[in-house]
Design a protein around this motif. Sequence first.
Motif, mmCIF file in Angstrom:
data_model
loop_
_atom_site.group_PDB
_atom_site.id
_atom_site.type_symbol
_atom_site.label_atom_id
_atom_site.label_comp_id
_atom_site.label_asym_id
_atom_site.label_seq_id
_atom_site.Cartn_x
_atom_site.Cartn_y
_atom_site.Cartn_z
ATOM 1 N N PHE A 63 31.047 40.364 40.190
ATOM 2 C CA PHE A 63 31.090 41.266 41.337
ATOM 3 C C PHE A 63 32.510 41.704 41.624
ATOM 4 O O PHE A 63 33.481 41.038 41.273
ATOM 5 C CB PHE A 63 30.435 40.662 42.584
ATOM 6 C CG PHE A 63 31.009 39.367 43.081
ATOM 7 C CD1 PHE A 63 32.143 39.336 43.874
ATOM 8 C CD2 PHE A 63 30.374 38.164 42.791
ATOM 9 C CE1 PHE A 63 32.651 38.142 44.359
ATOM 10 C CE2 PHE A 63 30.877 36.957 43.267
ATOM 11 C CZ PHE A 63 32.017 36.942 44.064
ATOM 12 N N VAL A 64 32.591 42.890 42.255
ATOM 13 C CA VAL A 64 33.856 43.482 42.700
ATOM 14 C C VAL A 64 33.674 43.877 44.154
ATOM 15 O O VAL A 64 32.661 44.495 44.505
ATOM 16 C CB VAL A 64 34.242 44.721 41.861
ATOM 17 C CG1 VAL A 64 35.625 45.234 42.287
ATOM 18 C CG2 VAL A 64 34.213 44.406 40.369
ATOM 19 N N LEU A 65 34.641 43.528 45.000
ATOM 20 C CA LEU A 65 34.512 43.771 46.435
ATOM 21 C C LEU A 65 35.763 44.426 47.006
ATOM 22 O O LEU A 65 36.871 44.220 46.497
ATOM 23 C CB LEU A 65 34.276 42.449 47.182
ATOM 24 C CG LEU A 65 33.061 41.619 46.773
ATOM 25 C CD1 LEU A 65 33.080 40.286 47.499
ATOM 26 C CD2 LEU A 65 31.775 42.364 47.050
ATOM 27 N N GLY A 66 35.569 45.178 48.081
ATOM 28 C CA GLY A 66 36.679 45.782 48.822
ATOM 29 C C GLY A 66 36.979 47.186 48.361
ATOM 30 O O GLY A 66 36.807 47.515 47.180
ATOM 31 N N PRO A 67 37.414 48.054 49.278
ATOM 32 C CA PRO A 67 37.755 49.431 48.903
ATOM 33 C C PRO A 67 38.788 49.503 47.778
ATOM 34 O O PRO A 67 38.774 50.451 46.985
ATOM 35 C CB PRO A 67 38.317 50.015 50.210
ATOM 36 C CG PRO A 67 37.664 49.211 51.283
ATOM 37 C CD PRO A 67 37.547 47.819 50.737
ATOM 38 N N ASP A 68 39.670 48.509 47.707
ATOM 39 C CA ASP A 68 40.670 48.480 46.645
ATOM 40 C C ASP A 68 40.227 47.653 45.450
ATOM 41 O O ASP A 68 40.983 47.498 44.485
ATOM 42 C CB ASP A 68 41.997 47.942 47.179
ATOM 43 C CG ASP A 68 41.865 46.571 47.826
ATOM 44 O OD1 ASP A 68 40.730 46.024 47.863
ATOM 45 O OD2 ASP A 68 42.882 46.035 48.303
ATOM 46 N N GLY A 69 39.018 47.089 45.488
ATOM 47 C CA GLY A 69 38.519 46.288 44.372
ATOM 48 C C GLY A 69 39.319 45.022 44.143
ATOM 49 O O GLY A 69 39.351 44.505 43.018
ATOM 50 N N ALA A 70 39.940 44.501 45.193
ATOM 51 C CA ALA A 70 40.857 43.373 45.019
ATOM 52 C C ALA A 70 40.157 42.059 44.722
ATOM 53 O O ALA A 70 40.749 41.163 44.112
ATOM 54 C CB ALA A 70 41.729 43.222 46.267
ATOM 55 N N THR A 71 38.912 41.899 45.159
ATOM 56 C CA THR A 71 38.187 40.654 44.937
ATOM 57 C C THR A 71 37.252 40.822 43.751
ATOM 58 O O THR A 71 36.340 41.647 43.779
ATOM 59 C CB THR A 71 37.378 40.255 46.186
ATOM 60 O OG1 THR A 71 38.260 40.077 47.285
ATOM 61 C CG2 THR A 71 36.607 38.970 45.950
ATOM 62 N N MET A 72 37.484 40.034 42.696
ATOM 63 C CA MET A 72 36.680 40.108 41.485
ATOM 64 C C MET A 72 36.325 38.694 41.046
ATOM 65 O O MET A 72 37.185 37.817 41.031
ATOM 66 C CB MET A 72 37.434 40.832 40.367
ATOM 67 C CG MET A 72 37.711 42.301 40.631
ATOM 68 S SD MET A 72 38.642 43.082 39.284
ATOM 69 C CE MET A 72 40.280 42.372 39.573
#
Length: 216
Positions: A63-72
């Motif tokens: 999974f990828v989370l956050g508008p900036d994709g910072a959490t993977m």
Amino acid sequence: MEGQPAEPSSYLTIARPGDAEIEVKRSRFLARLRRVTDEPGAREVVDRARKEHWDAGHHCSAFVLGPDGATMRSHDDGEPGGTAGAPMLEVLRGHGLSDVVAVVTRYFGGTLLGAGGLVRAYSEAVRMGLEEEGVVRRQRMQLVELLTTPAGAGRLEHDLRSRDVVVRGVSYADPVVVTAAVPVTGVENLRSIVAALTSGEVSLRPTATEWVDLPG
């Protein structure tokens, strides 16, 4: 905060939930992709797949989370290291997506696929899921309430939509409130549009900001 990059004003995510299935040498790979906004939500999707397919051998995830994709995050769930979760994550990242979790459930078909075969199978299952779901752009928008009369509400809504203004809803109270969403820098432009449409008879009231799916 000073020194920190600004949050992106838009990003891509999946348009709708979807599922896909592929078969490789009698092994079945069942992909499910869901939109989520935090880690508990992502893990809930994984747990649901485990419960629904309790007899499967593996439930690999990314999974990828956050508008900036910072959490993977990615997890191989017992498959050889780097053959499942990481390739799945690369597919999501390659499409520039965030706020999405992918789970691929594998039913073993009796034939070993090897590391390369597993990478291809897990990657392809996620790609197939993305083809089913499609992609949408989300943008941080300023919500603006337009205060009007019952007689003018329908025409105002129609005219706004015809000018590609996103209308989030209409509340038929007194006065009627038409809620529009515009880019955070677009309030003055909306004010000009509304003034031209209504001869200045409709007042504007900016409220909150929120992420909005843009029309395809």
